[in-house]
Write a protein that holds these residues in place. Structure first.
Motif, PDB file in Angstrom:
ATOM      1  N   SER A 118      -0.243 -52.535 -10.345  1.00 54.83           N
ATOM      2  CA  SER A 118       0.562 -53.290  -9.395  1.00 54.83           C
ATOM      3  C   SER A 118       1.110 -52.320  -8.350  1.00 54.83           C
ATOM      4  CB  SER A 118       1.697 -54.025 -10.115  1.00 54.83           C
ATOM      5  OG  SER A 118       2.521 -53.107 -10.806  1.00 54.83           O
TER       6      SER A 118
ATOM      7  N   TRP B  24      -5.715 -54.240  -6.039  1.00 56.73           N
ATOM      8  CA  TRP B  24      -5.344 -53.746  -7.358  1.00 56.73           C
ATOM      9  C   TRP B  24      -5.434 -54.877  -8.359  1.00 56.73           C
ATOM     10  CZ3 TRP B  24      -2.264 -53.910  -3.080  1.00 56.73           C
ATOM     11  CH2 TRP B  24      -1.257 -54.868  -3.062  1.00 56.73           C
TER      12      TRP B  24
ATOM     13  N   GLY C 229      -5.279 -50.400 -15.573  1.00 54.16           N
ATOM     14  CA  GLY C 229      -5.260 -50.838 -14.188  1.00 54.16           C
ATOM     15  C   GLY C 229      -6.297 -50.167 -13.322  1.00 54.16           C
TER      16      GLY C 229
END
Length: 175
Positions: free
Chosen positions: A41, A36, A68
């Motif tokens: 996270s 990741w 992300g």
């Protein structure tokens, strides 16, 4: 110009563990890996967390953009699934999780939103059931069928006039 950020509230975003059997499978492979980055996270509960980057109103509801990326890789790269720059399109009591990898916008999961809860200036949908769509089934190479039950989703976004909503977006007092 930098994209808007929610520096005051690191907890705004959504968390999702995808599907336990999928994660177990990746982890059982000798070359399996889960990576990741780009702001994503992992929570203490093992869910993948995608931070909220923007909120915008649409005629049908809200578009919640997250940052992300999470990559699942095995079989020397023959199995490669990436969740990136996800968008959740919210209507009255449902939502669609849309994968934004490489500029594509594939609808991965239908989310049945439970009743909203509030924590001060944060609006939350906790443990919302998610089911795979046709595009989601295709992303998993047909291993999981359309309407397959996936892990539940938790969404946390700002609420109210004083919430840290980035410039150019709308407060969510009316949601």
């Amino acid at each position: 110009m930098n994209p808007p950020r929610f520096d005051a509230r690191a907890d705004l975003g959504f968390a999702w563990s995808v599907k336990d059997s999928f994660l177990q499978y990746i982890r059982s492979m000798p070359d399996g890996s889960i990576r990741w980055g780009e702001g994503a996270s992992v929570t203490r509960d093992g869910q993948f967390y995608f931070p909220l980057t923007s909120v915008s109103r649409t005629p049908a509801g809200l578009d919640l953009q997250f940052g992300g990326e999470v990559r699942f890789i095995a079989h020397r790269g023959l199995l490669a699934v990436t969740l990136g720059s996800p968008l959740i399109r919210v209507t009255r009591d449902t939502a669609i999780l849309i994968n934004g990898i490489d500029g594509a916008r594939d609808e991965l999961c239908q989310i049945d939103l439970p009743a909203q809860t509030h924590d001060d200036d944060v609006l939350m949908w906790l443990d919302a059931p998610a089911n795979l769509t046709a595009a989601g089934s295709e992303m998993f190479a047909g291993t999981y069928a359309v309407n397959e039950v996936m892990a539940p989703v938790t969404i946390r976004i700002p609420l109210g006039q004083d919430a840290p909503v980035p410039a150019g977006t709308t407060t969510l007092a009316d949601v």
